[in-house]
Design a protein around this motif. Structure first.
Motif, mmCIF file in Angstrom:
data_model
loop_
_atom_site.group_PDB
_atom_site.id
_atom_site.type_symbol
_atom_site.label_atom_id
_atom_site.label_comp_id
_atom_site.label_asym_id
_atom_site.label_seq_id
_atom_site.Cartn_x
_atom_site.Cartn_y
_atom_site.Cartn_z
ATOM 1 N N UNK A 31 0.830 -1.208 0.000
ATOM 2 C CA UNK A 31 0.000 0.000 0.000
ATOM 3 C C UNK A 31 0.863 1.256 0.000
ATOM 4 N N UNK A 32 1.909 1.264 0.806
ATOM 5 C CA UNK A 32 2.777 2.446 0.877
ATOM 6 C C UNK A 32 3.479 2.698 -0.452
ATOM 7 N N UNK A 33 4.041 1.654 -1.044
ATOM 8 C CA UNK A 33 4.740 1.830 -2.321
ATOM 9 C C UNK A 33 3.759 2.246 -3.408
ATOM 10 N N UNK A 34 2.610 1.583 -3.471
ATOM 11 C CA UNK A 34 1.607 1.945 -4.469
ATOM 12 C C UNK A 34 1.146 3.376 -4.323
ATOM 13 N N UNK A 35 0.887 3.807 -3.083
ATOM 14 C CA UNK A 35 0.428 5.174 -2.856
ATOM 15 C C UNK A 35 1.483 6.187 -3.294
ATOM 16 N N UNK A 36 2.718 5.979 -2.872
ATOM 17 C CA UNK A 36 3.787 6.935 -3.197
ATOM 18 C C UNK A 36 4.021 7.018 -4.707
ATOM 19 N N UNK A 37 4.058 5.872 -5.371
ATOM 20 C CA UNK A 37 4.312 5.861 -6.818
ATOM 21 C C UNK A 37 3.174 6.533 -7.572
ATOM 22 N N UNK A 38 1.944 6.182 -7.262
ATOM 23 C CA UNK A 38 0.821 6.736 -8.013
ATOM 24 C C UNK A 38 0.557 8.194 -7.669
ATOM 25 N N UNK A 39 0.810 8.612 -6.434
ATOM 26 C CA UNK A 39 0.671 10.032 -6.116
ATOM 27 C C UNK A 39 1.722 10.850 -6.862
ATOM 28 N N UNK A 40 2.939 10.326 -6.930
ATOM 29 C CA UNK A 40 3.980 11.001 -7.699
ATOM 30 C C UNK A 40 3.602 11.133 -9.165
ATOM 31 N N UNK A 41 2.993 10.098 -9.699
ATOM 32 C CA UNK A 41 2.567 10.136 -11.095
ATOM 33 C C UNK A 41 1.448 11.129 -11.344
ATOM 34 N N UNK A 42 0.604 11.337 -10.375
ATOM 35 C CA UNK A 42 -0.525 12.261 -10.527
ATOM 36 C C UNK A 42 -0.140 13.714 -10.290
ATOM 37 N N UNK A 43 0.982 13.949 -9.641
ATOM 38 C CA UNK A 43 1.341 15.317 -9.228
ATOM 39 C C UNK A 43 2.671 15.770 -9.817
ATOM 40 N N UNK A 44 2.977 15.280 -11.005
ATOM 41 C CA UNK A 44 4.219 15.664 -11.675
ATOM 42 C C UNK A 44 5.416 15.475 -10.738
ATOM 43 N N UNK A 45 5.525 14.270 -10.225
ATOM 44 C CA UNK A 45 6.581 13.877 -9.282
ATOM 45 C C UNK A 45 6.669 14.889 -8.141
ATOM 46 N N UNK A 46 5.512 15.091 -7.515
ATOM 47 C CA UNK A 46 5.373 15.962 -6.349
ATOM 48 C C UNK A 46 5.764 17.406 -6.644
ATOM 49 N N UNK A 47 5.527 17.851 -7.876
ATOM 50 C CA UNK A 47 5.833 19.225 -8.252
ATOM 51 C C UNK A 47 7.279 19.458 -8.642
ATOM 52 N N UNK A 48 8.083 18.399 -8.710
ATOM 53 C CA UNK A 48 9.495 18.562 -9.071
ATOM 54 C C UNK A 48 9.684 18.787 -10.565
ATOM 55 N N UNK A 49 8.761 18.282 -11.362
ATOM 56 C CA UNK A 49 8.817 18.458 -12.806
ATOM 57 C C UNK A 49 7.916 19.630 -13.169
ATOM 58 N N UNK A 50 8.314 20.386 -14.178
ATOM 59 C CA UNK A 50 7.513 21.542 -14.569
ATOM 60 C C UNK A 50 6.121 21.090 -14.986
ATOM 61 N N UNK A 51 5.127 21.669 -14.335
ATOM 62 C CA UNK A 51 3.746 21.309 -14.635
ATOM 63 C C UNK A 51 3.048 22.439 -15.375
#
Length: 152
Positions: free
Chosen positions: A90-110
């Motif tokens: 659950x932790x790995x899935x949450x972190x990976x998919x949240x990163x995918x939904x948020x442009x790697x947590x805002x690190x990539x230009x959105x």
């Protein structure tokens, strides 16, 4: 002196069962990819077969790359039960998919958006990541069941 149930249960695995578990997890990930494509309106058998193959391969690779080392640490620490597997999945899935939904947590230009849109984007990302985290926990429990047997 009374031992707790968790202390009495010992789980063991073998290399062949680990391989089968990774295969089972990969196949489940491929099946989820097919379901997502069906929900998206894709019904062509060839396209769904390709989604199953690619989804299975990518899921198996992701499981190996992201979960192998943390699971080895849990295994070495004696945390080999289904709850540990579910929490890690659950932790790995949450972190990976949240990163995918948020442009790697805002690190990539959105794309440019106002604060309200960004808030809803994060809320949507968290909701989606929670669902995918639950699916990842289910995959992890199935993998655990394939890989582990009681030692006693």
């Amino acid at each position: 002196m009374s031992q707790t149930m968790a202390q009495r249960r010992r789980y063991e695995t073998s290399l062949d069962r680990i391989g089968l578990a990774i295969g089972a997890g990969g196949l489940m990930g491929g099946a989820i990819a097919v379901l997502l494509m069906l929900f998206g309106g894709t019904f062509a058998i060839g396209t769904l077969a390709i989604a199953l193959i690619i989804g299975s391969m990518l899921t198996a690779l992701a499981i190996t790359a992201l979960a192998a080392f943390p699971w080895m640490l849990l295994h070495a620490a004696g945390r080999r039960g289904p709850v540990s597997a579910a929490l890690l999945g659950a932790a790995i899935g949450f972190v990976v998919f949240l990163g995918g939904q948020t442009w790697i947590y805002g690190l990539v230009e959105m794309p440019a958006m106002d604060a309200r849109t960004l808030l809803f984007r994060w809320a949507s990302g968290i909701a989606t990541a929670l669902v995918m985290g639950m699916m990842s926990a289910g995959i992890a429990v199935v993998m655990w069941r394939v890989a582990y047997r009681r030692a006693d």
